[in-house]
Design an enzyme around this catalytic site. Sequence first.
Site, PDB file in Angstrom:
ATOM      1  N   GLU A   1       0.854  -0.745   0.060  1.00 15.55           N
ATOM      2  CA  GLU A   1      -0.488  -0.447   0.007  1.00 15.55           C
ATOM      3  C   GLU A   1       0.588   1.160   0.189  1.00 15.55           C
ATOM      4  O   GLU A   1       0.278   1.800   0.964  1.00 15.55           O
ATOM      5  CB  GLU A   1      -1.428  -0.066   0.997  1.00 15.55           C
ATOM      6  CG  GLU A   1      -1.536  -1.362   1.255  1.00 15.55           C
ATOM      7  CD  GLU A   1      -2.602  -1.310   1.994  1.00 15.55           C
ATOM      8  OE1 GLU A   1      -2.921  -0.282   3.175  1.00 15.55           O
ATOM      9  OE2 GLU A   1      -3.467  -2.278   2.473  1.00 15.55           O
TER      10      GLU A   1
ATOM     11  N   GLU B   1      -5.763 -10.573  -1.457  1.00 15.70           N
ATOM     12  CA  GLU B   1      -6.714 -10.681   0.093  1.00 15.70           C
ATOM     13  C   GLU B   1      -7.962 -10.807  -0.315  1.00 15.70           C
ATOM     14  O   GLU B   1      -9.116  -9.735  -0.072  1.00 15.70           O
ATOM     15  CB  GLU B   1      -6.688  -9.047   0.433  1.00 15.70           C
ATOM     16  CG  GLU B   1      -4.834  -9.421   0.829  1.00 15.70           C
ATOM     17  CD  GLU B   1      -5.227  -8.175   1.445  1.00 15.70           C
ATOM     18  OE1 GLU B   1      -5.594  -7.194   2.436  1.00 15.70           O
ATOM     19  OE2 GLU B   1      -3.535  -8.147   1.825  1.00 15.70           O
TER      20      GLU B   1
HETATM   21  C1  GLA Z   1      -5.244  -4.978   4.209  1.00 14.86           C
HETATM   22  C2  GLA Z   1      -4.021  -5.583   4.127  1.00 14.86           C
HETATM   23  C3  GLA Z   1      -3.269  -6.792   5.319  1.00 14.86           C
HETATM   24  C4  GLA Z   1      -5.516  -6.622   6.396  1.00 14.86           C
HETATM   25  C5  GLA Z   1      -6.398  -6.151   5.629  1.00 14.86           C
HETATM   26  C6  GLA Z   1      -7.652  -6.008   6.753  1.00 14.86           C
HETATM   27  O1  GLA Z   1      -5.473  -5.103   3.100  1.00 14.86           O
HETATM   28  O2  GLA Z   1      -2.967  -5.611   3.718  1.00 14.86           O
HETATM   29  O3  GLA Z   1      -2.817  -7.221   5.791  1.00 14.86           O
HETATM   30  O4  GLA Z   1      -4.786  -5.847   6.938  1.00 14.86           O
HETATM   31  O5  GLA Z   1      -6.317  -5.093   5.139  1.00 14.86           O
HETATM   32  O6  GLA Z   1      -7.334  -7.060   7.671  1.00 14.86           O
END
Ligand code: GLA
Length: 375
Positions: free
Chosen positions: A159, A264
């Site tokens: 990020e 994710e």
């Molecule tokens: C982001 C992070 C993850 C996690 C998610 C929510 O996407 O990369 O590690 O914290 O948020 O759980």
Amino acid sequence: MLQILRSTLVALLLTGTLAQAVLPPPPTLKSAFAKHFLIGAALNQAQFSGKDPRGASIVIAQFNTISPENILKWESVHPELNRYDWEGPDQYVAFGVKNKMFIIGHTLVWHNQTPKWVFEDAKGAPLGREALLARLRDHIHAVVGRYKGKINGWDVVNEALNEDGTMRETQWLKIIGEDYLAQAFQFAHEADPKAELYYNDYSLENEAKRNGAIALIKRLQAKKVPIRAVGLQGHNKMAWPSVEQQDLTITEFAKLGIKVNITELDVDVLPPASDYRGADITVNYELQVKLNPYAQGLPDAMQRDLARRYAELFRVYVKHAAVIDRITFWCVTDGDSWLNDWPIRGRTSYPLLFDRLGQPKRAFTVVLSTATTKF
Ligand code: GLA
């Protein structure tokens, strides 16, 4: 009679439905998608430490790659300057090794879940560039080095971008400058030259942020940084991203000559708390009953909509299987998901393929069936 049977059989064969009728889709996610990509889930500590045998058994049956939900984030693994906490990470890695899984490390450099001390000297004053780089190198060498040859791929930076595609003003950027990314990749590569290295982010399906990521990855490639893949987090809504956006995003990143992983994955079925559409974990709103409409269960119509939504996403992934190494769900069952507490604490969310009892949902069956989609 025989004649009718024979012609029915021919008709079924011609339409392809016989194949579907007599050959049920393979029963597990990892077997269904074996020719396409690895299929994984993010694990919490209960699942890999033996406290949640039901969760662990789903993981072992269905998935061939795992990610750590929290245990390898800086604040967990390296809570104090001179203290690493290896117990959880060791259990996580041992679980993956024992079950012959492709093990992911998440994450080396992030602005969240990183202690304040990382950026400060002993007196609490901000560190300078060289001191922070040295600290980053030590951390990466310690963590990546410990699991060299066992953790197969690392989210090196998580990020780094704003929604408009500019660089996020993190402490990493402010103190080190933009080359913190290249440096982090380099440190990780030194520590385990065989590990795959990734850049991971959310909302890259939106054009401005995607363009920022493409430019960022090109800059890394120009410096010969060994980046294997971009991770699209895939924290999806029911109507975002559109199929076209998802499709275009994978195509655009693949043009860079890298793999495109979904890292994710989940689908949020709950009403939005505001206009905010990102996945910034620091966002939080008050709980209101109208924003928690399925506390007693998800209506059938919504189960069907969720299944349809997953199917449309998976059809895009299957279409692009040649450039996708891995699809990882963020958590195992609905009860495990961060979306029960984000962006509002205490809601009942249904974002995954397994329900709160660990039973496969309609979306699970429908996802399996997308493995045979022809393009
Ligand atoms: C982001 C992070 C993850 C996690 C998610 C929510 O996407 O990369 O590690 O914290 O948020 O759980």
